[in-house]
Design an enzyme around this catalytic site. Structure first.
Site, PDB file in Angstrom:
ATOM      1  N   HIS A 210       0.835  -1.098   0.041  1.00  0.00           N
ATOM      2  CA  HIS A 210       0.075   0.066   0.067  1.00  0.00           C
ATOM      3  C   HIS A 210       0.933   1.256  -0.120  1.00  0.00           C
ATOM      4  O   HIS A 210       2.248   1.271   0.393  1.00  0.00           O
ATOM      5  CB  HIS A 210      -0.879   0.140   1.263  1.00  0.00           C
ATOM      6  CG  HIS A 210      -1.943  -1.130   1.466  1.00  0.00           C
ATOM      7  ND1 HIS A 210      -1.639  -1.978   2.074  1.00  0.00           N
ATOM      8  CD2 HIS A 210      -3.335  -1.289   1.164  1.00  0.00           C
ATOM      9  CE1 HIS A 210      -2.559  -2.962   2.148  1.00  0.00           C
ATOM     10  NE2 HIS A 210      -3.328  -2.396   1.650  1.00  0.00           N
TER      11      HIS A 210
ATOM     12  N   ASP B 152       2.210   2.126   3.479  1.00  0.00           N
ATOM     13  CA  ASP B 152       3.014   1.399   3.702  1.00  0.00           C
ATOM     14  C   ASP B 152       4.471   1.636   3.703  1.00  0.00           C
ATOM     15  O   ASP B 152       5.350   1.346   4.654  1.00  0.00           O
ATOM     16  CB  ASP B 152       3.056  -0.053   3.134  1.00  0.00           C
ATOM     17  CG  ASP B 152       1.741  -1.038   3.610  1.00  0.00           C
ATOM     18  OD1 ASP B 152       1.077  -0.739   4.360  1.00  0.00           O
ATOM     19  OD2 ASP B 152       1.303  -1.822   2.478  1.00  0.00           O
TER      20      ASP B 152
END
Length: 250
Positions: A101, A104
């Site tokens: 993501h 992340d």
């Protein structure tokens, strides 16, 4: 940067009789089955969120995972260091891909502009590591569920500003995925749906979600991204036990 796992060598196939806990017993990447290697049949990826961002916390306590290389700060230095450790781990594991993501890999800032700059800075390190190791990106995605702004959904939010922010975030995440040579892009509507049946218009929410996805497809074509678009449906996550818990439209 020094090795984060100096005592771990690359994990190799040693066969089903091996007693080595850090060896593949059945997965032989080079074994040919029906004209393809196991590596081609099984396109493993190491996911960034659980493997490098999950902290082992639950509703009763703080995280229990100890990561000496991670100082838990939102600095770019820490984010870049985390990338290098991640690629060392993936390389030693022998996995051909990773997935992530946007949030992340790079910290969110006070504004979308600065957040995108943070992401660009970390992506430069990711490109370096991809080139160094040959590890590819299986897919990228945008995190449209952790920040409080998404409490009432992203594409299905009742707030037009939230819808616009989510669209801008997907736009950037897709561009980054394209830049990194990703094989695909994923949509996961972890917050999409409704909080209660008492104040929702399901048709309107579905129409907004459809509009959002059509916009994403248009942008994919505009930037020349040829990867697959995936929708990850989990209609009972979290649950639909009561109408006070969020669930996504079917």
């Amino acid at each position: 940067m020094a090795s984060a796992f100096p005592n771990i060598k690359r994990i190799e196939y040693e066969g089903p009789k091996s007693k080595n806990p850090l060896a593949f017993k059945h997965y032989n990447a080079d074994e040919v089955i029906e004209g393809k290697t196991m590596r081609e049949h099984l396109r493993f990826s190491v996911v960034y969120w659980h493997t490098f961002r999950g902290r082992g916390a639950d509703m009763f306590g703080v995280g229990t995972m100890l990561r000496p290389w991670d100082d838990n700060s939102d600095s770019l230095e820490n984010a870049r260091r985390r990338v290098r450790v991640a690629f060392e781990f993936i390389e030693k594991l022998g996995a051909p891909f990773y997935a992530f993501h946007d949030r992340d890999v790079a910290p969110e800032a006070a504004t979308l502009t600065q957040t995108n700059k943070n992401l660009d800075a970390v992506v430069r390190t990711m490109k370096e590591e991809q080139k160094r190791t040959g590890i590819g990106l299986l897919w990228g995605t945008a995190c449209l569920f952790v920040h409080p702004r998404f409490a009432h959904g992203a594409a299905t939010s009742c707030n037009a500003d939230v819808f616009a922010f989510a669209a801008a975030q997907v736009k950037k995440a897709m561009e980054v995925t394209h830049e990194l040579g990703g094989a695909g892009y994923v949509f996961w509507g972890g917050r999409e749906g409704y909080s209660t049946l008492l104040n929702t218009d399901i048709k309107r929410e579905l129409d907004h979600l459809a509009m959002f996805l059509h916009m994403a497809v248009e942008h994919k074509r505009k930037i020349g991204f040829n990867g697959q678009l995936y929708i990850e449906p989990k209609p009972k996550e979290p649950t639909n036990i009561s109408t006070t818990r969020r669930r996504r439209p079917a």
